[in-house]
Design an enzyme around this catalytic site. Structure first.
Site, PDB file in Angstrom:
ATOM      1  N   GLU A   1     -89.225 -29.825 -38.489  1.00 14.37           N
ATOM      2  CA  GLU A   1     -88.526 -31.089 -38.666  1.00 14.37           C
ATOM      3  C   GLU A   1     -89.503 -32.132 -39.210  1.00 14.37           C
ATOM      4  O   GLU A   1     -90.712 -32.068 -38.967  1.00 14.37           O
ATOM      5  CB  GLU A   1     -87.940 -31.577 -37.347  1.00 14.37           C
ATOM      6  CG  GLU A   1     -88.973 -31.990 -36.317  1.00 14.37           C
ATOM      7  CD  GLU A   1     -88.378 -32.686 -35.113  1.00 14.37           C
ATOM      8  OE1 GLU A   1     -87.527 -33.583 -35.294  1.00 14.37           O
ATOM      9  OE2 GLU A   1     -88.773 -32.332 -33.989  1.00 14.37           O
TER      10      GLU A   1
ATOM     11  N   PHE B   1    -104.995 -24.823 -41.668  1.00 14.58           N
ATOM     12  CA  PHE B   1    -104.545 -23.497 -42.032  1.00 14.58           C
ATOM     13  C   PHE B   1    -103.520 -23.502 -43.164  1.00 14.58           C
ATOM     14  O   PHE B   1    -102.852 -22.511 -43.402  1.00 14.58           O
ATOM     15  CB  PHE B   1    -103.953 -22.807 -40.801  1.00 14.58           C
ATOM     16  CG  PHE B   1    -104.981 -22.530 -39.752  1.00 14.58           C
ATOM     17  CD1 PHE B   1    -105.649 -21.330 -39.734  1.00 14.58           C
ATOM     18  CD2 PHE B   1    -105.299 -23.491 -38.807  1.00 14.58           C
ATOM     19  CE1 PHE B   1    -106.610 -21.066 -38.774  1.00 14.58           C
ATOM     20  CE2 PHE B   1    -106.249 -23.245 -37.849  1.00 14.58           C
ATOM     21  CZ  PHE B   1    -106.904 -22.025 -37.823  1.00 14.58           C
TER      22      PHE B   1
ATOM     23  N   LYS C   1     -84.177 -33.558 -43.386  1.00 19.45           N
ATOM     24  CA  LYS C   1     -85.546 -33.719 -43.839  1.00 19.45           C
ATOM     25  C   LYS C   1     -86.454 -32.754 -43.078  1.00 19.45           C
ATOM     26  O   LYS C   1     -86.319 -32.565 -41.873  1.00 19.45           O
ATOM     27  CB  LYS C   1     -86.028 -35.148 -43.614  1.00 19.45           C
ATOM     28  CG  LYS C   1     -85.176 -36.202 -44.309  1.00 19.45           C
ATOM     29  CD  LYS C   1     -85.223 -36.053 -45.819  1.00 19.45           C
ATOM     30  CE  LYS C   1     -84.434 -37.162 -46.498  1.00 19.45           C
ATOM     31  NZ  LYS C   1     -84.398 -37.008 -47.966  1.00 19.45           N
TER      32      LYS C   1
ATOM     33  N   ASP D   1    -106.101 -29.068 -30.191  1.00 20.56           N
ATOM     34  CA  ASP D   1    -106.530 -30.036 -31.202  1.00 20.56           C
ATOM     35  C   ASP D   1    -105.704 -31.315 -31.105  1.00 20.56           C
ATOM     36  O   ASP D   1    -105.209 -31.834 -32.105  1.00 20.56           O
ATOM     37  CB  ASP D   1    -106.414 -29.426 -32.599  1.00 20.56           C
ATOM     38  CG  ASP D   1    -107.230 -30.194 -33.643  1.00 20.56           C
ATOM     39  OD1 ASP D   1    -108.159 -30.928 -33.247  1.00 20.56           O
ATOM     40  OD2 ASP D   1    -106.928 -30.070 -34.845  1.00 20.56           O
TER      41      ASP D   1
ATOM     42  N   GLY E   1    -103.657 -29.238 -43.597  1.00 26.19           N
ATOM     43  CA  GLY E   1    -104.106 -28.899 -42.258  1.00 26.19           C
ATOM     44  C   GLY E   1    -105.203 -27.863 -42.329  1.00 26.19           C
ATOM     45  O   GLY E   1    -105.615 -27.436 -43.417  1.00 26.19           O
TER      46      GLY E   1
END
Length: 278
Positions: A85, A27, A41, A132, A25
């Site tokens: 998640e 950041f 998960k 975004d 990503g």
């Protein structure tokens, strides 16, 4: 993979097994993760503190089922960790489009967009500006067509005074025109424009051009979609923010209110191809 060499037993990294990298990503990186106590998960990026603050605000109860849930977070001297998640199965909407032949049917696009708009409204209601919203930041379950809005790394708090800069990591085709015309934009009208771009890309496999906007404006459709869909697109893609539909009103336009008479067709082809994109 496995736990990093961290001595503190109360550290977040002792609670999760980290696996392969899922992506990058603006950041930080994103990796697979599994919680040791229940095998849940998850994935974790290394974000800036603002992203954690926004996630805390968004995840206050009651939370939104169409926004990724933050499971855990911790700050360290040199970085921050946040655990989110990881819906399984899922793929980002860009990959879902590819698995669907590059475009979506109007009915499937409508079902997905309702969820995205609901999530966008929820964000602004909580005072969070995602900033975004794009194909890559919407996860789709290819079997159920349920979505999750992800990645608040470009986000900010909603401000009445607006904004004068875009972060370098947010995506230019989704920028609202007033950013270029006036050098200033506001959270809700800018969100509406990005949602219009998102829907156009879902239906046509590309971003809208000047000719497309002209056709939408005079209601001479060169697109194989309903008149209600054309009016919906035009309401969201108005160049001037004061002419754009309000974010709160998007779910009440005819395109959603009238709906479709037939049951929703689940995209089984995309579901079958999911394994090659995990």
């Amino acid at each position: 993979a496995g736990r990093p060499a961290i001595r503190r037993r109360d550290h977040i990294c002792w609670r999760y097994k980290f696996g392969a990298r899922l992506g990058e990503g603006g950041f930080g990186s994103v990796r697979k993760g599994t919680r040791y106590k229940d095998s849940l998960k998850a994935f974790h990026p290394k974000p800036l503190p603002l992203e954690i603050a926004l996630a805390v605000i968004i995840n206050r109860k009651p939370n939104c089922p169409h926004i990724i849930e933050m499971l855990d977070w911790q700050d360290d001297p040199d970085y921050y960790l946040i655990v989110l998640e990881r819906p399984v199965p899922s793929m980002d909407m860009g990959k879902f489009l590819k698995c669907s032949g590059g475009v979506l049917s109007e009915q499937i696009a409508q079902y997905l967009m309702w969820q995205v708009i609901y999530a966008a409204n929820f964000c602004c209601y909580r005072g969070v500006f995602h900033r975004d919203i794009k194909l890559e930041n919407v996860l789709v379950n290819p079997t159920t067509l349920e979505i999750k809005l992800i990645d608040f790394g470009c986000g900010d708090l909603v401000k009445d005074s607006g904004y004068s800069t875009h972060l370098v990591y947010s995506t230019k085709p989704y920028f609202s025109p007033e950013y270029h015309d006036r050098g200033r934009y506001h959270a809700k009208p800018a969100t509406v424009y990005s949602l219009g771009v998102l829907l156009f890309a879902m239906l046509h496999g590309r971003f809208p051009k000047a000719r497309d906007l002209y056709c939408l404006g005079i209601n001479q459709s060169v697109f194989a979609v309903s008149h209600e869909c054309i009016r919906f697109l035009w309401a969201g893609l108005q160049r001037h923010p004061e002419h754009r539909i309000a974010l709160e009103q998007m779910l009440y336009l005819d395109w959603f209110v009238l709906g479709f008479p037939n049951p929703l067709p689940i995209n089984r082809n995309a579901s079958k191809q999911h394994s090659c994109h995990r």
